[in-house]
Scaffold this motif. Structure first.
Motif, mmCIF file in Angstrom:
data_model
loop_
_atom_site.group_PDB
_atom_site.id
_atom_site.type_symbol
_atom_site.label_atom_id
_atom_site.label_comp_id
_atom_site.label_asym_id
_atom_site.label_seq_id
_atom_site.Cartn_x
_atom_site.Cartn_y
_atom_site.Cartn_z
ATOM 1 N N ARG A 314 -95.699 58.785 78.809
ATOM 2 C CA ARG A 314 -95.513 57.789 79.834
ATOM 3 C C ARG A 314 -95.350 56.624 79.271
ATOM 4 N N ASP A 315 -94.081 55.809 79.590
ATOM 5 C CA ASP A 315 -93.520 54.521 78.886
ATOM 6 C C ASP A 315 -94.404 53.340 79.749
ATOM 7 N N ARG A 316 -95.458 52.740 78.904
ATOM 8 C CA ARG A 316 -96.137 51.680 79.475
ATOM 9 C C ARG A 316 -95.855 50.306 78.980
ATOM 10 N N SER A 317 -94.447 50.242 78.363
ATOM 11 C CA SER A 317 -94.337 48.979 77.689
ATOM 12 C C SER A 317 -94.094 47.627 78.430
ATOM 13 N N SER A 318 -93.507 47.937 79.604
ATOM 14 C CA SER A 318 -93.677 46.708 80.499
ATOM 15 C C SER A 318 -94.604 46.405 81.346
ATOM 16 N N VAL A 319 -96.046 47.109 81.221
ATOM 17 C CA VAL A 319 -97.123 46.627 81.833
ATOM 18 C C VAL A 319 -97.736 45.596 81.205
ATOM 19 N N PRO A 320 -98.526 44.794 81.745
ATOM 20 C CA PRO A 320 -99.033 43.578 81.122
ATOM 21 C C PRO A 320 -100.060 43.807 80.093
ATOM 22 N N LEU A 321 -100.006 43.499 78.874
ATOM 23 C CA LEU A 321 -100.951 43.559 77.667
ATOM 24 C C LEU A 321 -100.654 44.942 77.099
ATOM 25 N N CYS A 322 -99.553 45.543 77.637
ATOM 26 C CA CYS A 322 -99.396 47.034 76.733
ATOM 27 C C CYS A 322 -98.021 47.053 76.433
ATOM 28 N N THR A 323 -97.248 45.898 75.781
ATOM 29 C CA THR A 323 -96.239 45.643 75.234
ATOM 30 C C THR A 323 -95.810 46.724 73.949
ATOM 31 N N GLY A 324 -94.949 47.473 74.004
ATOM 32 C CA GLY A 324 -94.707 48.475 72.703
ATOM 33 C C GLY A 324 -95.479 49.886 73.017
ATOM 34 N N CYS A 325 -96.142 49.889 74.136
ATOM 35 C CA CYS A 325 -97.076 51.120 74.335
ATOM 36 C C CYS A 325 -96.508 52.331 75.223
ATOM 37 N N LEU A 326 -96.784 53.374 74.552
ATOM 38 C CA LEU A 326 -96.645 54.826 75.263
ATOM 39 C C LEU A 326 -97.957 55.247 75.936
ATOM 40 N N ARG A 327 -98.164 55.857 76.627
ATOM 41 C CA ARG A 327 -99.422 56.461 77.249
ATOM 42 C C ARG A 327 -99.252 57.889 76.914
ATOM 43 N N ILE A 328 -100.153 58.636 76.201
ATOM 44 C CA ILE A 328 -99.631 59.924 75.900
ATOM 45 C C ILE A 328 -100.973 60.659 76.236
ATOM 46 N N THR A 329 -100.793 61.661 77.230
ATOM 47 C CA THR A 329 -101.924 62.656 77.701
ATOM 48 C C THR A 329 -102.122 63.605 76.358
ATOM 49 N N VAL A 330 -103.463 63.854 76.209
ATOM 50 C CA VAL A 330 -103.991 64.669 75.277
ATOM 51 C C VAL A 330 -103.526 66.139 75.733
ATOM 52 N N GLY A 331 -102.837 66.914 75.273
ATOM 53 C CA GLY A 331 -102.555 68.341 75.833
ATOM 54 C C GLY A 331 -103.372 69.436 75.021
ATOM 55 N N SER A 332 -102.767 70.429 75.015
ATOM 56 C CA SER A 332 -103.399 71.645 74.279
ATOM 57 C C SER A 332 -102.794 71.582 72.698
ATOM 58 N N PRO A 333 -103.762 71.968 71.769
ATOM 59 C CA PRO A 333 -103.334 71.777 70.254
ATOM 60 C C PRO A 333 -101.789 72.025 70.158
ATOM 61 N N SER A 334 -101.033 73.034 70.612
ATOM 62 C CA SER A 334 -99.881 73.219 70.255
ATOM 63 C C SER A 334 -98.628 72.440 70.892
ATOM 64 N N GLU A 335 -99.173 72.090 72.126
ATOM 65 C CA GLU A 335 -98.298 70.881 72.720
ATOM 66 C C GLU A 335 -98.459 69.434 71.995
ATOM 67 N N ASN A 336 -99.598 69.014 71.413
ATOM 68 C CA ASN A 336 -99.796 67.943 70.654
ATOM 69 C C ASN A 336 -99.143 68.133 69.676
ATOM 70 N N ASP A 337 -99.053 69.142 68.672
ATOM 71 C CA ASP A 337 -98.363 69.444 67.509
ATOM 72 C C ASP A 337 -96.950 69.288 67.693
ATOM 73 N N ARG A 338 -96.550 69.673 68.837
ATOM 74 C CA ARG A 338 -94.853 69.446 69.147
ATOM 75 C C ARG A 338 -94.625 68.223 69.365
ATOM 76 N N LEU A 339 -95.540 67.364 69.888
ATOM 77 C CA LEU A 339 -95.237 66.011 70.099
ATOM 78 C C LEU A 339 -95.225 65.307 68.849
ATOM 79 N N LEU A 340 -96.125 65.663 67.941
ATOM 80 C CA LEU A 340 -96.190 64.820 66.481
ATOM 81 C C LEU A 340 -95.197 65.272 65.524
ATOM 82 N N ASP A 341 -94.704 66.434 65.701
ATOM 83 C CA ASP A 341 -93.390 67.055 65.209
ATOM 84 C C ASP A 341 -92.303 66.169 65.435
#
Ligand SMILES: *Cc1c(COP(=O)(O)O)cnc(C)c1O
Length: 352
Positions: A314-341
């Motif tokens: 989720r791109d939250r960069s236009s939300v007040p106080l959240c400039t430059g921020c993504l909101r990333i849900t913590v998923g399963s270990p393999s989903e999280n690995d894919r994101l990191l990669d």
């Protein structure tokens, strides 16, 4: 709490006077052998029958599990139903207002606009803490609801107890504390203050930690008088039989939920560490929820890149106080690995 607080005073006059719709299942509640009162089909049991409009069994079960009286519980089609009903029960369109901390869950403002109720935002401090004075300053005689969220979406932090207490003590409005993510936090939530403050409303949901977003079941806890008004205004059969069954089953297996919550907390810690190693990550905000608010350089490019890779955050960069921020849900270990990669690959390509 303020001497002048009265739930009756907060309720719209037309709702105070309402005689609710009375269904067949309201008028007969015992166990009969032959039901010929509701124009149901005799075929296709058990789904041929209307569900219990008062949801007695699930409320008892949930009350026992949470150590709360069933009269303090409202069950809705997601937390969103509870939020919308608070507006419809309390706020006169075109006159009343609500106050909300900002940034927070978008639904409070949407419900306010749908109900033609003025929505007053009060910015959190830059470190995401709440200023109770700032909230109270924005309240007036026409303020009916105050929205607080803890742990907050999208910032992930829990609110300070003393700050919330100060709002509860001084406000003449209902103080709604949305605890959709409370199951992920080890800090004590606000349910234990219900007895002390009749203007406190707590929202919880089965959509997050319980893994049941698809069944739509949200809980609202509050003063029994308020619960009575919400119940009078809701659709008679707001929860269907399949939802009631799935919720009841989930409550019988709380260990499963506990294991999931522990797995997500472990991943949250691992992801925080791994993300902090990345050169384009500027900050990983501490989180008591199942997501991380992460400030990165080149947020738009990273967001598009991830989307193209089939990874949606989720791109939250236009939300007040959240400039430059993504909101990333913590998923399963393999989903999280894919994101990191994917982020690592993006970094390498950027350097070229
Ligand atoms: C996800 C979420 C909810 C849950 O809403 P449901 O309608 O119960 O699915 C409520 N409040 C906040 C702040 C949320 O992020």
């Amino acid at each position: 709490m303020s001497e002048k607080f009265s739930i009756q005073r907060l309720v719209r006059p037309n709702i105070r006077d309402l005689v609710p719709y009375s269904s067949a299942r309201d008028e007969f509640t015992g166990n009969a052998q032959v039901y010929l009162d509701a124009n149901e089909s005799p075929y296709n049991a058990p789904y041929n029958r209307y569900p219990d409009p008062k949801q007695r069994q699930l409320k008892e079960q949930m009350g026992a599990w949470m150590g709360l009286d069933a009269e303090r519980i409202f069950l809705g089609n997601g937390s969103d139903e509870g939020i919308d009903l608070l507006f419809r029960v309390c706020c006169r369109p075109g006159g009343d207002n609500v106050v909300s901390m900002e940034p927070s869950y978008g639904m409070y403002g949407v419900c306010a606009r749908i109900n033609d109720v003025e929505f007053r935002r009060v910015l959190l401090n830059p470190d995401f803490t709440l200023s109770p004075e700032a909230i109270l300053d924005r309240c007036d005689d026409r303020t009916k609801l105050i929205f607080l969220c803890s742990p907050n979406n999208p910032t992930g932090n829990v609110l300070d107890r003393a700050a919330v207490r100060q709002v509860l003590e001084s406000a003449k409005a209902l103080v709604v504390v949305d605890e959709a993510y409370a199951d992920f936090s080890e800090k004590e939530g606000f349910l234990s203050l219900l007895e002390e403050f009749s203007n406190l409303v707590v929202l919880r949901t089965l959509s997050k930690a319980w893994g049941l977003a698809g069944i739509r079941l949200g809980m609202l806890f509050g003063d029994p008088i308020l619960i009575g008004y919400l119940t009078a205004v809701k659709y008679p059969y707001n929860l269907n039989m399949l939802t009631l069954e799935a919720a009841s089953t989930a409550l019988q297996y709380p260990d499963r939920t506990r294991e999931w919550v522990e797995a997500i907390a472990r991943e949250r810690t691992r992801m925080t560490g791994e993300l902090q190693q990345l050169s384009l990550v500027e900050k990983v905000h501490p989180s008591d929820a199942n997501f991380l608010l992460v400030r990165v350089t080149r947020v738009r490019e990273l967001f598009s890149y991830l989307t193209n890779e089939g990874i949606i955050v989720r791109d939250r960069s236009s939300v007040p106080l959240c400039t430059g921020c993504l909101r990333i849900t913590v998923g399963s270990p393999s989903e999280n690995d894919r994101l990191l990669d994917a982020i690592k690959t993006f970094e390498k390509e950027e350097v070229k």
